[in-house]
Design an enzyme around this catalytic site. Structure first.
Site, PDB file in Angstrom:
ATOM      1  N   GLU D  81      10.916   5.547  11.351  1.00 12.13           N
ATOM      2  CA  GLU D  81      11.871   4.617  11.936  1.00 12.13           C
ATOM      3  C   GLU D  81      12.649   5.288  13.068  1.00 12.13           C
ATOM      4  O   GLU D  81      13.061   6.437  12.952  1.00 12.13           O
ATOM      5  CB  GLU D  81      12.841   4.114  10.867  1.00 12.13           C
ATOM      6  CG  GLU D  81      12.182   3.279   9.774  1.00 12.13           C
ATOM      7  CD  GLU D  81      11.673   1.944  10.283  1.00 12.13           C
ATOM      8  OE1 GLU D  81      12.095   1.507  11.376  1.00 12.13           O
ATOM      9  OE2 GLU D  81      10.837   1.332   9.581  1.00 12.13           O
ATOM     10  N   ARG D  91      18.090 -10.270   2.201  1.00  9.15           N
ATOM     11  CA  ARG D  91      17.351 -11.525   2.054  1.00  9.15           C
ATOM     12  C   ARG D  91      17.148 -11.854   0.579  1.00  9.15           C
ATOM     13  O   ARG D  91      17.062 -13.018   0.190  1.00  9.15           O
ATOM     14  CB  ARG D  91      15.992 -11.397   2.762  1.00  9.15           C
ATOM     15  CG  ARG D  91      15.291 -12.712   2.979  1.00  9.15           C
ATOM     16  CD  ARG D  91      14.082 -12.562   3.885  1.00  9.15           C
ATOM     17  NE  ARG D  91      13.045 -11.684   3.359  1.00  9.15           N
ATOM     18  CZ  ARG D  91      12.284 -11.946   2.284  1.00  9.15           C
ATOM     19  NH1 ARG D  91      12.452 -13.073   1.621  1.00  9.15           N
ATOM     20  NH2 ARG D  91      11.369 -11.100   1.880  1.00  9.15           N
ATOM     21  N   CYS D 144      16.745  -0.040   2.384  1.00  7.12           N
ATOM     22  CA  CYS D 144      16.130   1.055   3.157  1.00  7.12           C
ATOM     23  C   CYS D 144      17.000   1.419   4.352  1.00  7.12           C
ATOM     24  O   CYS D 144      17.326   2.587   4.570  1.00  7.12           O
ATOM     25  CB  CYS D 144      14.736   0.646   3.652  1.00  7.12           C
ATOM     26  SG  CYS D 144      13.478   0.640   2.351  1.00  7.12           S
ATOM     27  N   HIS D 170       8.958   4.399   6.644  1.00  6.12           N
ATOM     28  CA  HIS D 170       8.418   3.350   5.787  1.00  6.12           C
ATOM     29  C   HIS D 170       6.935   3.613   5.525  1.00  6.12           C
ATOM     30  O   HIS D 170       6.206   4.039   6.421  1.00  6.12           O
ATOM     31  CB  HIS D 170       8.595   1.968   6.431  1.00  6.12           C
ATOM     32  CG  HIS D 170       9.865   1.280   6.037  1.00  6.12           C
ATOM     33  ND1 HIS D 170      10.899   1.039   6.909  1.00  6.12           N
ATOM     34  CD2 HIS D 170      10.275   0.780   4.839  1.00  6.12           C
ATOM     35  CE1 HIS D 170      11.882   0.419   6.265  1.00  6.12           C
ATOM     36  NE2 HIS D 170      11.543   0.258   5.012  1.00  6.12           N
TER      37      HIS D 170
END
Lengths: 218, 218, 218, 218
Positions: D81, D91, D144, D170
């Site tokens: 990342e 979410r 994360c 990831h």
């Protein structure tokens, strides 16, 4: 009358049309809630795009709102961007042949700026009108993010723009573009223009964004 | 006046609208090249859909053209189907709760039928009009393929339908559906209706399909 | 000892490796349930691939099983194909520069043949072993489908092959290929070989496929 | 001996395994370039995950490197990342049932932090080894990103960690997870562990990242 500055890009990557500019110019002069849309075409060129933005910001009183538009080929929805990041990393050359890699947009700027548009309220309003929309958590690292970051940096650092809110919105390809790129999602110009009307109206009306989940797991 | 039979489905999978029927009914009575569009809504039910098709085929002279429409949620383009296969394999129950697995559509039928529409000419004409389209090599194994296969089996085996050409076309979701399903591509109803006009006109005019690559590597 | 004929393709589309052949040759001579795997590399060339298949079929007693393997770049799973269709429609030229459009594989052949492998039992067994797999309803219209259709046509029409079952399976790219194509899914060779062992064992053991939903809505 | 702190998550979203932890613990005690990997499982819970990280940071000398791992279901590659953003927007609920919306990770923190890992050199090294990898420009807004931002905030603000570099990576699903989720890309555990070895070695060796385009258009 207060102005809303709405920017769109010239075509890039060998295309002849860019929906971001088609949408913007369709709204030139449109009035809503006592403000008028003023449009600006920016070149798809690192640096030059922000120089053009500076001219428009300086030519007149501070806008109440500045919204940048850009094409996101492959996305199917109107996607208000959440955050602009301080990096230029070009996968392809821009329209002047420049291809910066991991250079900052603003040498002394912070790592990122959040949009000051009510992105959740915008997505909510668009969906309520039957228009496909989602929050995006990355505007990429090409000229779209460059303009978005450059805009937010100006809004954050220039005293005369202290009252101006701003952000960036990616739009899908047009049907005529998708007709040349099998499998690519699209939205017709009228639908995109309709969405931008809802978006601008919501951006003017909502100063405190709503709390509605719009995140991504990764 | 010769008739074109255009079928669309009722809503399914807990939805309240189905673009395939919205598009069909918007064209009811439309006349082109001396033929008139007659529309038929079919239930999203194995067996019952074909019974309804039989009624419409029997009620009057043989159509010059029969085109089935169905929703393909997730596709971004108008996709004329190349081939119907002799299998019902339902991933979800149909509207009557039936969920056949690996049953033939027609017990004595061949493994598949090719569309007798000029699918390449249709894709060519749609793209030329700036409308996104591609040939599809699978209509799935749910009620869409069931109706497609059932239709082609009737056209192939009933003497009175010997002069009738037919096929099936999948259409994308509508914006209002995509607004409830983040990420789903869509096309507005007017764009879909416009595409169907081009499609029907091309299907009537072109009897020998053009040779233009439209295949898939896999 | 009865033989299983397992075919894989030479590299194509400017690549230097093809997992379908790597998997096949890793299994050359492997014995299971009293049968031995014999491998065959076929050229990625319309016509020539089937000529090569004919040689291998003729050179010895009828195989108990013939399984064709092919690369499906972009798929993430082992995908047994349900149906072979009677059309060659090449989006890109084959390795001999040929690019047929809408030509039949076999001039007098039926529109399609279903695989005679127990594709549902295979997918069930692979998943039970923690290996990603799904039934595919289209093998495309390139050389993979050409070999698949050509194989099934031979099994259906040559009396000496009456007892031979066959089908086609698409496999994902290898990691080294995905490393050159950002975003492409892949499976390492060992995982693919492991999956093929499960697949061949299941294909030999199961003569009546299980009834388990494996269909697609479109 | 200097330590590398490698974190992975416990399972979440009703799953029973999390590749990020499986990969981490497979490397526990692994030594490379004079440093030893120490692993830490963090709960998939906002706040609690960072409390756990704090304990591990405090228990001993400052690590030379801290790398967080997390599962990105749907991604096919190892994705270092680029940037952590100061927002929690869930979410789905975390493992403690919490679902923050648009709350900052650190109330007084900046909008974002860039990874201090050499992400371009890492992607280059992985691809050179035939392992699929790409830079990611968004770590999402779930736990994360929360851990990634929290980590970078600690490295940036705690004097004792001034010499520690860090970032987040990831990883794809495991085959056994993909076997339950048709269509999901995956990489076997051994491949992921092999990739992490290359990644950690590169991270230790390269202090000034290479300039290699790795950006996204949007």
């Amino acid at each position: 009358m207060p102005r809303i500055l709405l920017t769109g890009f010239e075509p890039f990557d060998r295309d002849t049309v860019n929906p971001s500019w088609e949408v913007a110019r369709a709204l030139d002069g449109w009035q809503t809630d006592g403000a008028t849309v003023q449009t600006l075409q920016v070149p798809c060129v690192f640096g030059a795009a922000l120089a053009r933005l500076d001219q428009a910001l300086d030519a007149g009183p501070a806008p109440v709102l500045v919204v940048g538009l850009g094409l996101a080929g492959g996305r199917a929805e109107i996607t208000p961007e959440r955050i602009a990041i301080n990096v230029d990393d070009a996968r392809i050359p821009d329209n002047a042949g420049r291809q910066p890699v991991d250079a900052p947009v603003a040498a002394e700027g912070p790592a990122a700026y959040f949009s000051t548009l009510p992105i959740k309220a915008i997505v909510h309003a668009l969906r309520a009108q039957g228009l496909p929309a989602s929050v995006s958590n990355t505007a990429g690292t090409f000229v779209c993010n460059h303009v978005f970051y450059g805009l937010m940096h100006r809004l954050a650092t220039r005293p005369e723009l202290a009252g101006t809110r701003g952000g960036f919105v990616h739009v899908p390809a047009l049907p005529a573009q998708a007709a040349r790129l099998p499998g690519m999602p699209c939205l017709p110009l009228e639908t995109q223009v309709q969405a931008l009307r809802v978006l601008l109206r919501t951006a003017l009306a909502v100063r405190q964004d709503i709390a509605e989940a719009g995140g991504a797991l990764h």
